[in-house]
Write a protein that holds these residues in place. Structure first.
Motif, PDB file in Angstrom:
ATOM      1  N   VAL A   1       1.201  -1.420   0.278  1.00  0.00           N
ATOM      2  CA  VAL A   1      -0.150  -0.196  -0.122  1.00  0.00           C
ATOM      3  C   VAL A   1       0.935   1.616   0.186  1.00  0.00           C
ATOM      4  O   VAL A   1       1.699   1.527   0.899  1.00  0.00           O
ATOM      5  CB  VAL A   1      -0.813  -0.201   1.684  1.00  0.00           C
ATOM      6  N   PRO A   2       0.430   2.217  -1.153  1.00  0.00           N
ATOM      7  CA  PRO A   2      -0.025   2.464  -1.275  1.00  0.00           C
ATOM      8  C   PRO A   2       0.078   2.209  -3.104  1.00  0.00           C
ATOM      9  O   PRO A   2       0.700   1.689  -3.442  1.00  0.00           O
ATOM     10  CB  PRO A   2      -0.646   4.449  -1.266  1.00  0.00           C
ATOM     11  N   PHE A   3      -1.530   1.711  -3.544  1.00  0.00           N
ATOM     12  CA  PHE A   3      -1.623   1.293  -5.019  1.00  0.00           C
ATOM     13  C   PHE A   3      -2.629   1.718  -5.703  1.00  0.00           C
ATOM     14  O   PHE A   3      -3.683   1.753  -5.497  1.00  0.00           O
ATOM     15  CB  PHE A   3      -1.311  -0.674  -5.069  1.00  0.00           C
ATOM     16  N   TRP A   4      -1.677   2.725  -6.738  1.00  0.00           N
ATOM     17  CA  TRP A   4      -2.684   3.686  -7.710  1.00  0.00           C
ATOM     18  C   TRP A   4      -3.467   3.029  -9.181  1.00  0.00           C
ATOM     19  O   TRP A   4      -3.087   3.610  -9.985  1.00  0.00           O
ATOM     20  CB  TRP A   4      -2.594   5.149  -6.928  1.00  0.00           C
ATOM     21  N   ALA A   5      -4.146   1.326  -9.201  1.00  0.00           N
ATOM     22  CA  ALA A   5      -3.242   1.582 -10.497  1.00  0.00           C
ATOM     23  C   ALA A   5      -5.615   0.084 -10.746  1.00  0.00           C
ATOM     24  O   ALA A   5      -5.597  -0.100  -9.770  1.00  0.00           O
ATOM     25  CB  ALA A   5      -1.772   0.634 -10.925  1.00  0.00           C
ATOM     26  N   ALA A   6      -5.862   0.392 -12.074  1.00  0.00           N
ATOM     27  CA  ALA A   6      -6.732  -0.229 -11.665  1.00  0.00           C
ATOM     28  C   ALA A   6      -6.609  -1.894 -13.010  1.00  0.00           C
ATOM     29  O   ALA A   6      -5.208  -1.197 -13.643  1.00  0.00           O
ATOM     30  CB  ALA A   6      -8.039  -0.131 -12.657  1.00  0.00           C
ATOM     31  N   VAL A   7      -7.673  -2.697 -13.150  1.00  0.00           N
ATOM     32  CA  VAL A   7      -6.991  -4.025 -13.660  1.00  0.00           C
ATOM     33  C   VAL A   7      -8.135  -3.647 -15.160  1.00  0.00           C
ATOM     34  O   VAL A   7      -9.032  -3.718 -14.673  1.00  0.00           O
ATOM     35  CB  VAL A   7      -6.831  -4.538 -12.873  1.00  0.00           C
TER      36      VAL A   7
ATOM     37  N   PHE B   1      -2.201 -11.209 -14.592  1.00  0.00           N
ATOM     38  CA  PHE B   1      -2.900  -9.842 -14.654  1.00  0.00           C
ATOM     39  C   PHE B   1      -2.009  -8.717 -14.792  1.00  0.00           C
ATOM     40  O   PHE B   1      -1.005  -8.348 -14.586  1.00  0.00           O
ATOM     41  CB  PHE B   1      -3.467  -9.187 -13.293  1.00  0.00           C
ATOM     42  N   GLY B   2      -2.658  -7.327 -15.662  1.00  0.00           N
ATOM     43  CA  GLY B   2      -2.043  -6.447 -16.111  1.00  0.00           C
ATOM     44  C   GLY B   2      -2.217  -5.240 -15.702  1.00  0.00           C
ATOM     45  O   GLY B   2      -3.538  -4.798 -15.630  1.00  0.00           O
ATOM     46  N   THR B   3      -2.145  -4.084 -15.469  1.00  0.00           N
ATOM     47  CA  THR B   3      -1.999  -2.936 -13.650  1.00  0.00           C
ATOM     48  C   THR B   3      -2.185  -1.513 -15.329  1.00  0.00           C
ATOM     49  O   THR B   3      -1.413  -2.012 -16.114  1.00  0.00           O
ATOM     50  CB  THR B   3      -1.335  -2.369 -13.480  1.00  0.00           C
ATOM     51  N   ARG B   4      -2.703  -0.577 -15.218  1.00  0.00           N
ATOM     52  CA  ARG B   4      -2.767   0.638 -16.108  1.00  0.00           C
ATOM     53  C   ARG B   4      -1.218   0.642 -15.916  1.00  0.00           C
ATOM     54  O   ARG B   4      -1.371   2.521 -16.584  1.00  0.00           O
ATOM     55  CB  ARG B   4      -4.051   0.958 -16.210  1.00  0.00           C
ATOM     56  N   ASN B   5      -0.730   1.238 -15.213  1.00  0.00           N
ATOM     57  CA  ASN B   5      -0.132   1.592 -15.078  1.00  0.00           C
ATOM     58  C   ASN B   5       1.773   0.633 -15.242  1.00  0.00           C
ATOM     59  O   ASN B   5       2.699   0.952 -14.544  1.00  0.00           O
ATOM     60  CB  ASN B   5       0.541   2.246 -13.460  1.00  0.00           C
ATOM     61  N   GLY B   6       1.227  -0.222 -16.390  1.00  0.00           N
ATOM     62  CA  GLY B   6       2.530  -0.910 -16.333  1.00  0.00           C
ATOM     63  C   GLY B   6       3.588  -2.505 -16.172  1.00  0.00           C
ATOM     64  O   GLY B   6       4.419  -2.653 -16.301  1.00  0.00           O
ATOM     65  N   GLU B   7       2.592  -2.671 -14.874  1.00  0.00           N
ATOM     66  CA  GLU B   7       2.741  -4.014 -14.139  1.00  0.00           C
ATOM     67  C   GLU B   7       2.406  -4.734 -15.379  1.00  0.00           C
ATOM     68  O   GLU B   7       1.187  -5.324 -15.060  1.00  0.00           O
ATOM     69  CB  GLU B   7       2.833  -3.768 -12.736  1.00  0.00           C
ATOM     70  N   VAL B   8       2.895  -6.669 -14.996  1.00  0.00           N
ATOM     71  CA  VAL B   8       2.401  -7.369 -14.948  1.00  0.00           C
ATOM     72  C   VAL B   8       2.228  -8.811 -14.258  1.00  0.00           C
ATOM     73  O   VAL B   8       4.737  -8.448 -13.645  1.00  0.00           O
ATOM     74  CB  VAL B   8       2.626  -8.356 -16.697  1.00  0.00           C
ATOM     75  N   TYR B   9       1.985  -9.099 -13.628  1.00  0.00           N
ATOM     76  CA  TYR B   9       2.317 -10.264 -12.806  1.00  0.00           C
ATOM     77  C   TYR B   9       0.982 -11.753 -12.921  1.00  0.00           C
ATOM     78  O   TYR B   9       0.634 -11.578 -13.370  1.00  0.00           O
ATOM     79  CB  TYR B   9       1.750 -10.125 -11.171  1.00  0.00           C
ATOM     80  N   CYS B  10       2.031 -12.372 -12.425  1.00  0.00           N
ATOM     81  CA  CYS B  10       1.757 -13.855 -12.588  1.00  0.00           C
ATOM     82  C   CYS B  10       1.854 -14.725 -11.427  1.00  0.00           C
ATOM     83  O   CYS B  10       2.462 -14.273 -10.777  1.00  0.00           O
ATOM     84  CB  CYS B  10       3.080 -14.678 -13.750  1.00  0.00           C
ATOM     85  N   SER B  11       1.164 -15.947 -10.812  1.00  0.00           N
ATOM     86  CA  SER B  11       0.824 -16.582 -10.062  1.00  0.00           C
ATOM     87  C   SER B  11       0.890 -17.981 -10.964  1.00  0.00           C
ATOM     88  O   SER B  11       0.412 -18.190 -11.288  1.00  0.00           O
ATOM     89  CB  SER B  11      -0.503 -16.426  -9.088  1.00  0.00           C
ATOM     90  N   ALA B  12       2.057 -18.969 -10.169  1.00  0.00           N
ATOM     91  CA  ALA B  12       2.523 -20.040 -10.914  1.00  0.00           C
ATOM     92  C   ALA B  12       1.417 -21.103 -10.324  1.00  0.00           C
ATOM     93  O   ALA B  12       1.036 -22.514 -10.340  1.00  0.00           O
ATOM     94  CB  ALA B  12       3.455 -20.474 -10.906  1.00  0.00           C
ATOM     95  N   ASP B  13       0.169 -20.689  -8.870  1.00  0.00           N
ATOM     96  CA  ASP B  13       0.320 -21.651  -8.172  1.00  0.00           C
ATOM     97  C   ASP B  13      -1.251 -21.255  -7.872  1.00  0.00           C
ATOM     98  O   ASP B  13      -1.966 -21.310  -6.532  1.00  0.00           O
ATOM     99  CB  ASP B  13       0.701 -22.186  -6.992  1.00  0.00           C
ATOM    100  N   GLU B  14      -2.192 -20.925  -8.648  1.00  0.00           N
ATOM    101  CA  GLU B  14      -3.385 -20.406  -8.692  1.00  0.00           C
ATOM    102  C   GLU B  14      -3.960 -19.308  -8.091  1.00  0.00           C
ATOM    103  O   GLU B  14      -5.258 -19.555  -7.491  1.00  0.00           O
ATOM    104  CB  GLU B  14      -4.616 -21.369  -8.325  1.00  0.00           C
ATOM    105  N   GLY B  15      -3.062 -18.373  -7.518  1.00  0.00           N
ATOM    106  CA  GLY B  15      -3.324 -16.946  -6.803  1.00  0.00           C
ATOM    107  C   GLY B  15      -2.774 -17.020  -6.104  1.00  0.00           C
ATOM    108  O   GLY B  15      -3.075 -15.923  -4.837  1.00  0.00           O
ATOM    109  N   ASP B  16      -1.990 -18.105  -4.615  1.00  0.00           N
ATOM    110  CA  ASP B  16      -1.176 -18.184  -3.729  1.00  0.00           C
ATOM    111  C   ASP B  16      -0.654 -17.153  -3.048  1.00  0.00           C
ATOM    112  O   ASP B  16      -0.620 -16.470  -2.373  1.00  0.00           O
ATOM    113  CB  ASP B  16      -0.792 -19.430  -3.008  1.00  0.00           C
ATOM    114  N   HIS B  17       0.386 -17.126  -4.400  1.00  0.00           N
ATOM    115  CA  HIS B  17       1.598 -16.366  -4.103  1.00  0.00           C
ATOM    116  C   HIS B  17       1.709 -16.086  -5.530  1.00  0.00           C
ATOM    117  O   HIS B  17       1.221 -16.191  -6.964  1.00  0.00           O
ATOM    118  CB  HIS B  17       2.837 -16.638  -4.099  1.00  0.00           C
ATOM    119  N   TRP B  18       2.283 -14.762  -5.730  1.00  0.00           N
ATOM    120  CA  TRP B  18       2.313 -13.781  -6.902  1.00  0.00           C
ATOM    121  C   TRP B  18       3.812 -13.184  -7.045  1.00  0.00           C
ATOM    122  O   TRP B  18       5.041 -13.385  -6.237  1.00  0.00           O
ATOM    123  CB  TRP B  18       1.515 -12.413  -7.213  1.00  0.00           C
ATOM    124  N   GLN B  19       4.212 -12.567  -8.559  1.00  0.00           N
ATOM    125  CA  GLN B  19       5.781 -12.545  -8.747  1.00  0.00           C
ATOM    126  C   GLN B  19       5.018 -11.427  -9.742  1.00  0.00           C
ATOM    127  O   GLN B  19       4.457 -12.102 -10.874  1.00  0.00           O
ATOM    128  CB  GLN B  19       6.498 -13.370  -9.349  1.00  0.00           C
TER     129      GLN B  19
END
Length: 365
Positions: A306-312, A329-347
């Protein structure tokens, strides 16, 4: 495991590739770098994957391009593969959705466009024909543009019956056909439209996205302009399932797990009269339900503090076809995240990209 992730942005298409089971990613330089890329598909139904992209160049206009070598080269035909017939009096404003049909129709691809219309291809996206039944629907004169325009942004071919397709548009709502597109019926009963006076309308809802459950095509999930809904009767009626989400029931994406019935994902936003449209409490978090929306859990391990000021946006969240499934998911501030375990953890996959409009991922080897 070799995974390809397409990232469509306000300034081109980026292709990310992981050859180590999504542990690390290589991101290509942008292709079509002065164009919006709002729609992507990675079609793996044939031996050779095909990447399809809807490209909107401010000078040359919109088109749809395909690549059979994972983005090294692209088809850019002289004749537009996707265009309105002259007798419609309409001009293509952009491609909002590219949806390969099922394995039963390996060469069929659908495209949803602006202004709201559905096109069908029988050559894997090289050429398209307008689906006249929807274009000539008597409700069309009363469909109104949403905040992003009058667009058909969701196309859901039925997994078993090739004659059945569901589409959704802003604003217009959900429409379905059972005869291959010859006729269409609105299926919005129970979906709210707070911006319209009086009782709930038969159509006119500002639906943002719809997804099919992995267990039954009669179960559908819907992210509305205000609310998240579920139907268990193929859209005949809808019931609210946003009770376990943050107080704001606004958002754009809804993603269903490709194999686990009842597992869905969304990214809530706050939407007040001033169009705040940031995550509740400025917290970057995906919400997952494992019981069809009866309960929800916040998944943010590895996501920004926090704070995170972007939408998906509506197509900026997706699932791949691996096991375990990857969620992106990717954000309107240009970041892309992946969870390889169905949402438990993100990178983090990529950052400092342009505004992300859509993401699509598939196992390619």
């Amino acid at each position: 495991m070799d995974v390809l992730l397409g990232i469509g942005t306000r300034k081109g298409l980026f292709l990310a590739r992981s050859r180590d089971g999504r542990a690390s990613w290589e991101v290509s330089p942008p292709q079509f770098p002065v164009a919006d890329v709002k729609a992507l598909a990675i079609d793996t139904r044939r031996d050779s994957p095909r990447v399809l992209a809807g490209v909107l160049n401010s000078h040359f206009g919109p088109t749809l391009v395909v690549s059979d070598d994972l983005g090294d080269t692209w088809s850019e035909p002289d004749d537009a593969p996707l265009a309105f017939p002259e007798d419609t009096g309409a001009a293509l404003g952009g491609v909002w959705q590219i949806a390969p049909a099922t394995e039963a129709e390996p060469d069929v691809v659908y495209a949803g466009v602006e202004p709201s219309a559905l096109f069908r291809s029988t050559d894997r996206g090289r050429s398209f024909e307008l689906v006249r039944g929807l274009w000539e629907h008597p409700h069309r004169p009363q469909w109104e543009p949403g905040g992003g325009g009058l667009s058909l942004h969701t196309v859901l071919p039925h997994p078993v019956d090739t004659q059945r397709i569901a589409v959704a548009m802003s604003t217009g709502g959900v429409y379905q056909t059972a005869d291959g597109g010859a006729s269409w019926t609105p299926t919005n009963k129970g979906v709210t439209a707070d911006f319209l006076p009086g009782e709930l309308p038969e159509w006119g809802q500002c639906v943002h996205k719809v997804a099919l459950d992995a267990g039954s095509p009669s179960t559908m999930y819907l992210q509305n302009h205000g609310g998240v809904f579920r139907s268990t009767d193929a859209g005949v009626s809808w019931q609210s399932i946003d009770g376990g989400l943050p107080p704001s029931n606004f958002g754009f994406p809804i993603v269903a797990h490709p194999r686990r019935p009842g597992v869905i994902y969304t990214f809530p936003l706050v939407a007040d009269m001033d169009r705040f449209r940031f995550p509740p409490d400025a917290t970057c978090a995906v919400y997952r339900s494992e019981d069809g929306g009866e309960t929800w859990s916040k998944q943010n391990d590895g996501l920004p503090e926090v704070p995170f000021w972007a939408a998906v946006m509506r197509d900026a969240m997706c699932a791949d076809d691996a096991d375990p499934t990857g969620i992106y998911f990717g954000t309107r501030n240009g970041e892309v995240y992946c969870s390889a375990d169905e949402g438990d953890h993100w990178q983090l996959v990529a950052d400092r990209l342009p505004d992300v409009l859509c993401v699509r991922a598939a196992v390619i080897g």
